[in-house]
Design an enzyme around this catalytic site. Structure first.
Site, PDB file in Angstrom:
ATOM      1  N   ASP A   1     -10.278  -0.168 -24.133  1.00 33.26           N
ATOM      2  CA  ASP A   1     -10.662  -0.187 -22.725  1.00 33.26           C
ATOM      3  C   ASP A   1     -10.519   1.182 -22.082  1.00 33.26           C
ATOM      4  O   ASP A   1      -9.779   2.042 -22.562  1.00 33.26           O
ATOM      5  CB  ASP A   1      -9.774  -1.174 -21.943  1.00 33.26           C
ATOM      6  CG  ASP A   1     -10.118  -2.629 -22.242  1.00 33.26           C
ATOM      7  OD1 ASP A   1     -11.246  -2.875 -22.675  1.00 33.26           O
ATOM      8  OD2 ASP A   1      -9.248  -3.490 -22.037  1.00 33.26           O
TER       9      ASP A   1
ATOM     10  N   ARG B   1      -3.287  -9.804 -20.101  1.00 36.47           N
ATOM     11  CA  ARG B   1      -4.227  -9.554 -21.183  1.00 36.47           C
ATOM     12  C   ARG B   1      -3.663  -8.639 -22.255  1.00 36.47           C
ATOM     13  O   ARG B   1      -4.214  -8.550 -23.355  1.00 36.47           O
ATOM     14  CB  ARG B   1      -5.542  -8.991 -20.633  1.00 36.47           C
ATOM     15  CG  ARG B   1      -5.425  -7.620 -20.010  1.00 36.47           C
ATOM     16  CD  ARG B   1      -6.690  -7.236 -19.246  1.00 36.47           C
ATOM     17  NE  ARG B   1      -7.875  -7.370 -20.045  1.00 36.47           N
ATOM     18  CZ  ARG B   1      -8.303  -6.482 -20.924  1.00 36.47           C
ATOM     19  NH1 ARG B   1      -7.606  -5.367 -21.101  1.00 36.47           N
ATOM     20  NH2 ARG B   1      -9.397  -6.673 -21.623  1.00 36.47           N
TER      21      ARG B   1
ATOM     22  N   GLU C   1       2.705  -7.201   9.261  1.00 32.01           N
ATOM     23  CA  GLU C   1       2.912  -5.752   9.210  1.00 32.01           C
ATOM     24  C   GLU C   1       3.759  -5.335   8.013  1.00 32.01           C
ATOM     25  O   GLU C   1       3.966  -4.149   7.782  1.00 32.01           O
ATOM     26  CB  GLU C   1       3.583  -5.271  10.501  1.00 32.01           C
ATOM     27  CG  GLU C   1       2.704  -5.366  11.730  1.00 32.01           C
ATOM     28  CD  GLU C   1       1.435  -4.536  11.576  1.00 32.01           C
ATOM     29  OE1 GLU C   1       1.530  -3.344  11.264  1.00 32.01           O
ATOM     30  OE2 GLU C   1       0.343  -5.096  11.780  1.00 32.01           O
TER      31      GLU C   1
ATOM     32  N   PRO D   1       0.812  -1.219   0.000  1.00 32.16           N
ATOM     33  CA  PRO D   1       0.000   0.000   0.000  1.00 32.16           C
ATOM     34  C   PRO D   1       0.842   1.264   0.000  1.00 32.16           C
ATOM     35  O   PRO D   1       0.329   2.357  -0.225  1.00 32.16           O
ATOM     36  CB  PRO D   1      -0.828  -0.117   1.287  1.00 32.16           C
ATOM     37  CG  PRO D   1      -0.076  -1.058   2.152  1.00 32.16           C
ATOM     38  CD  PRO D   1       0.610  -2.018   1.225  1.00 32.16           C
TER      39      PRO D   1
END
Length: 257
Positions: A169, A154, A116, A89
């Site tokens: 897309d 893809r 963690e 993150p």
């Protein structure tokens, strides 16, 4: 393309990558995946892969040595240089531009953290890049790794039955405009008439210029409604401004009209 996954649950990512487009890429030999569990490289009877953080605090931190040994084994399994990505993150937010760049690589090693996180020394020594799939926290890096595998696979040549579908897309190059990118337009299929509504007449008429115009209008309107952060409206071309005005004018510009 070869992707190696370093994870306490490598079978999770492998299972996610066994279906649909990614599964087809693997069947066609366009993508190979290999899992490496750092617990297999841990020492002691308990095969420990984590310990308490120095300085105190909650949770556990993944140890350097088992992870480093797993990465080394993955590197040695194939002579091609590998780009090592840590799913975190704290990493750069993954976007379609970066996906395209990663899809051009011959090899990636994906490092999935748990607890963690990972000892910072391992990241400094072994990781080329940290990537995040969103501003939220998950239990581990396996889901982000599966997302990255799908997004990258893809775009590899020969994976999609219709290569043009990838270029159209949301966020792709064909959606780029002055000052941003567009979301995709609405799509419809059979039957043309349904209790939930009818397919817009413009899509049934066969006039490709009008269809392209309608789709552009929908993409503009949808993007400004749902993701205004993607487009700087002040930089739109006169033609796009006119289309957007038509979309905002009322039902005639809306999906289903």
């Amino acid at each position: 393309m070869r992707i190696d996954v370093i994870s306490l649950f490598p079978e999770f990512v492998d299972a996610c990558a066994g279906f649909g487009v990614v599964g087809r890429a693997r069947e066609r030999g366009l993508l190979s995946m290999h899992g490496w569990n750092p617990r297999d490289y841990a020492e002691g009877n308990y095969r420990r892969v984590d310990d308490r953080p120095f300085g105190g605090g909650p949770g556990m931190v993944m140890l350097v040595d088992p992870l480093r040994a797993a990465i080394a084994a993955a590197r040695e399994a194939d002579p091609q240089p590998a780009h090592v990505v840590y799913l975190s993150p704290q990493g750069r937010l993954l976007d379609q531009a970066r996906v395209r760049e990663l899809a051009a690589l011959p090899r990636m090693i994906l490092l999935c953290g748990r607890y963690e996180g990972v000892d910072e020394r391992l990241i400094t020594a072994e990781v080329d890049e940290e990537l995040s799939i969103g501003d939220y926290v998950l239990s581990g890096g396996e889901l982000p790794a599966a997302v990255l595998v799908d997004a990258v696979a893809r775009l590899r040549e020969g994976v999609l039955n219709d290569a043009e579908s990838a270029t159209q897309d949301s966020f792709e190059a064909d959606a780029a405009i002055e000052g941003g990118v567009l979301l995709d337009c609405p799509h419809y299929t059979r039957p043309p008439r349904h209790a939930l509504g009818d397919v817009p007449e413009v899509l049934l008429g066969g006039n490709h210029a009008e269809i392209a115009r309608w789709r552009r209008m929908q993409a503009l309107g949808r993007t400004l409604e749902r993701r205004p952060d993607l487009v700087d409206e002040t930089r739109l071309s006169p033609a796009d401004r006119k289309l957007l005005a038509g979309y905002r004018a009322g039902p005639a510009g809306k999906p289903g009209a």
